[in-house]
Design an enzyme around this catalytic site. Structure first.
Site, short mmCIF file in Angstrom:
data_model
loop_
_atom_site.label_atom_id
_atom_site.label_comp_id
_atom_site.label_asym_id
_atom_site.label_seq_id
_atom_site.Cartn_x
_atom_site.Cartn_y
_atom_site.Cartn_z
N LYS A 84 0.94 -1.22 0.02
CA LYS A 84 0.02 0.08 0.06
C LYS A 84 0.91 1.30 0.06
CE LYS A 84 -3.73 2.12 1.21
NZ LYS A 84 -3.75 2.95 0.00
N LYS A 108 5.68 2.26 8.38
CA LYS A 108 4.48 3.00 8.73
C LYS A 108 3.42 2.02 9.16
CE LYS A 108 4.89 7.16 6.55
NZ LYS A 108 4.43 8.40 5.91
N LYS A 120 4.95 1.85 -3.16
CA LYS A 120 4.98 3.35 -3.65
C LYS A 120 5.17 3.34 -4.96
CE LYS A 120 4.74 7.52 -1.61
NZ LYS A 120 4.17 7.91 -0.39
N THR A 204 -3.42 13.12 7.72
CA THR A 204 -2.06 13.14 8.16
C THR A 204 -1.94 14.16 9.27
OG1 THR A 204 -1.26 12.45 5.99
CG2 THR A 204 0.19 13.66 7.21
N ASN A 235 -0.54 21.01 2.32
CA ASN A 235 -1.89 20.12 2.94
C ASN A 235 -1.33 19.70 4.50
OD1 ASN A 235 -2.52 17.18 3.58
ND2 ASN A 235 -3.87 17.88 1.90
N SER A 362 -6.40 5.73 4.99
CA SER A 362 -6.55 4.98 3.82
C SER A 362 -6.76 3.52 3.94
CB SER A 362 -4.98 4.97 2.88
OG SER A 362 -5.10 6.09 2.00
P1 NAD Z 1 2.54 20.26 -0.23
O1 NAD Z 1 2.98 20.28 -1.25
O2 NAD Z 1 0.96 20.70 -0.07
O3 NAD Z 1 2.91 21.57 0.79
C1 NAD Z 1 4.39 21.66 0.93
C2 NAD Z 1 4.88 22.96 1.57
O4 NAD Z 1 6.39 22.96 1.82
C3 NAD Z 1 4.27 24.31 0.83
O5 NAD Z 1 4.20 25.33 1.62
C4 NAD Z 1 5.98 24.66 0.16
O6 NAD Z 1 5.79 25.96 -0.13
C5 NAD Z 1 6.62 24.19 1.21
N1 NAD Z 1 8.16 24.11 0.84
C6 NAD Z 1 8.36 23.43 -0.32
N2 NAD Z 1 9.89 23.48 -0.49
C7 NAD Z 1 10.42 23.96 0.72
C8 NAD Z 1 11.54 24.65 1.05
N3 NAD Z 1 12.64 24.18 0.44
N4 NAD Z 1 11.56 25.29 2.63
C9 NAD Z 1 10.47 25.30 3.03
N5 NAD Z 1 9.19 25.22 2.58
C10 NAD Z 1 9.17 24.51 1.47
O7 NAD Z 1 2.87 19.04 0.43
P2 NAD Z 1 2.32 18.43 1.70
O8 NAD Z 1 1.38 17.49 1.16
O9 NAD Z 1 1.91 19.17 2.66
O10 NAD Z 1 3.58 17.53 2.26
C11 NAD Z 1 4.63 17.94 2.88
C12 NAD Z 1 5.37 16.94 3.64
O11 NAD Z 1 4.82 16.01 4.42
C13 NAD Z 1 6.00 16.10 2.51
O12 NAD Z 1 7.39 15.56 3.13
C14 NAD Z 1 5.41 14.80 2.43
O13 NAD Z 1 6.10 13.91 1.87
C15 NAD Z 1 4.78 14.79 3.82
N6 NAD Z 1 3.46 13.89 4.10
C16 NAD Z 1 2.29 14.29 3.55
C17 NAD Z 1 1.37 13.60 3.81
C18 NAD Z 1 0.07 13.95 3.18
O14 NAD Z 1 -1.05 13.58 3.34
N7 NAD Z 1 -0.22 15.48 2.63
C19 NAD Z 1 1.56 12.30 4.12
C20 NAD Z 1 2.70 11.82 4.81
C21 NAD Z 1 3.88 12.61 4.64
#
Ligand code: NAD
Length: 428
Positions: A84, A108, A120, A204, A235, A362
């Site tokens: 998954k 996880k 993935k 998340t 997000n 999920s």
């Molecule tokens: P997203 O694309 O919605 O948001 C990313 C944020 O990080 C934005 O505000 C962007 O401007 C900022 N950002 C990008 N580059 C940057 C940098 N160099 N310095 C500082 N800020 C920066 O992504 P998301 O879904 O919020 O995911 C963020 C992190 O959380 C990722 O590492 C992702 O793998 C992890 N994550 C997200 C989820 C989920 O459900 N959304 C689940 C597990 C892990």
């Protein structure tokens, strides 16, 4: 004649970073298996995905040309159950990254005790520069290319970076056409009307908040009034800042890719969310910004990296001024920095535990699809809380009993189920 690919320095750094993420994951898995008393052959089995498919997807573009995209699907370990994990659409996707992310998904699933292994997927593309019909054709092409190895009882995809519920709907529709039956359990993160689950979008961030509350209890911090700094306002970071603000914490710093905002008395999160764009950018509308580097070193109770990897490193770990660091992002803290934070008695809640809320809901979506019976948002959130609270306690107690940091403890909890299942199946 072989085609030559010229990479920019930035791309080379990106590839090197992702290769090192895979290596550091393998290092901690090795350490965890050794602590648990498993032999070298177990590490040999679990250090890489069992299956890695590379596909080439021809897509008719709107201008009549055909562009061929490269995609991947990694299945780390299916000893426990189907694999998954999400599908990422990003120009910087690499094979190493997809492999590392599939291993993290296994961890996880082990930590929150789901009947899954990790998978993935990723496609090298930039959806920000593609039309909706092009994205739809790419999504359907990807499903056709990987259809032999995925399915509701084999490997279940989900959204990830730059993929969303609409893309999941197209992918489910394509799979249903190929298999000639309706298959909502083939993919999660779907729109509610197509069998999605309540609470999936915020899952998340909710999982991270529960980890913050549990960590705060152990450190004697009152969440009400606690000073919180969040790197990233997309997000994960956006919802997280909102939920912390709603629970009475003072969110004093947030950031995006272009800079950071700081106010010692607390930022107006509702207002910032209102003026944020769909890529999580907000700081470009303000003058008095600080850098991301300065943000990470602000004095606070709780620091949440929720943006990208390799943010807390050997260079700044000595200057982190928080009591607790909770990793919402994947891989924001290097292994050296993890050790430095532990020496400084800063409690670090690792990514594989802190961001497991998404895969947990999920799983709930998949269960509801299989049952054909759907839960209310309240039911989903109650079940999510139960799972995360229990998983946090399990990892925290393992860390205390084994005298190891929370990352190693989380890997020990996460890898054990896979190792045992592989052993019981007679693979090792
Ligand atoms: P997203 O694309 O919605 O948001 C990313 C944020 O990080 C934005 O505000 C962007 O401007 C900022 N950002 C990008 N580059 C940057 C940098 N160099 N310095 C500082 N800020 C920066 O992504 P998301 O879904 O919020 O995911 C963020 C992190 O959380 C990722 O590492 C992702 O793998 C992890 N994550 C997200 C989820 C989920 O459900 N959304 C689940 C597990 C892990």
């Amino acid at each position: 004649m072989a085609a030559t690919t010229t990479l920019t320095n930035e791309q080379k750094n990106n590839h090197a970073n992702k290769a090192s993420l895979l290596e550091s994951t393998q290092t901690v898995i090795h350490e965890a298996l050794t602590k648990l008393g498993y032999k070298e052959e177990t590490h040999e089995l679990l250090k890489e995905p069992l299956r890695m498919l590379t596909v080439r997807i021809p897509v008719k573009m709107d201008d009549g040309s055909v562009k061929v995209f490269t995609g991947y699907r990694a299945q780390h370990c299916d000893a426990v159950g189907p694999t998954k994990g999400g599908v990422r659409f990003h120009p910087e996707v690499t094979e190493e990254e997809v492999k590392a992310l599939s291993i993290w998904m296994s961890l996880k699933c082990g930590i929150v005790d789901l009947p899954y292994g990790g998978g993935k997927g990723g496609i090298i593309c930039d959806p920000r520069e593609m039309s909706f019909p092009e994205i739809e054709r790419l999504s359907r092409g990807y499903v056709r290319a990987i259809s032999q190895i995925v399915g509701p009882t084999k490997d279940i995809p989900a959204p990830d970076v730059f993929t969303n519920s609409q893309i999941m709907a197209w992918m489910m529709d394509e799979y249903s056409r190929i298999r000639e039956f309706d298959s909502p359990g083939f993919i999660t993160g779907k729109p509610l009307i197509l069998g999605g689950s309540h609470g999936r979008e915020t899952a998340t961030a909710r999982g991270v908040v529960i980890c913050i509350e549990e960590a705060a209890k152990r450190k004697g911090i009152d969440v009400k009034g606690a000073k919180v700094v969040v790197q990233g306002f997309g997000n994960a970071g956006g919802y997280l800042a909102k939920f912390m603000h709603d629970s009475g914490a003072k969110v004093i710093g947030i950031s995006d890719a272009y800079g950071a905002l700081y106010n010692e008395d607390g930022l107006d999160i509702e207002d910032l969310l209102d003026c944020r764009d769909s890529f999580g950018t907000v700081t470009n509308q303000f003058k008095n910004t600080i850098s991301n580097k300065e943000l990470l070193e602000l004095p606070c109770d709780i620091l949440v990296p929720a943006a990208i990897s390799n943010q807390i490193t050997i260079d700044n770990a000595h200057r982190i001024n928080a009591k607790v660091v909770v990793e919402a992002a994947n891989g924001p803290t290097t292994l050296e920095a993890t050790r430095i934070l532990a020496e400084r008695d800063i409690l670090l809640v690792p990514d594989v535990l802190a961001s497991a809320g998404g895969v947990t809901v999920s799983y709930f979506e998949w269960v509801q699809n299989n049952l054909g019976y759907y839960w209310t948002e309240e039911e989903v959130l109650t079940k999510l809380r139960d799972v995360i609270v229990k998983s946090f306690a399990n990892v925290y107690d393992t860390a205390q009993q084994r005298n190891v940091n929370m990352r190693l403890a989380a890997y020990m909890v996460g890898v054990r189920k896979m190792a045992e299942a592989s052993h019981l199946r007679g693979w090792i």
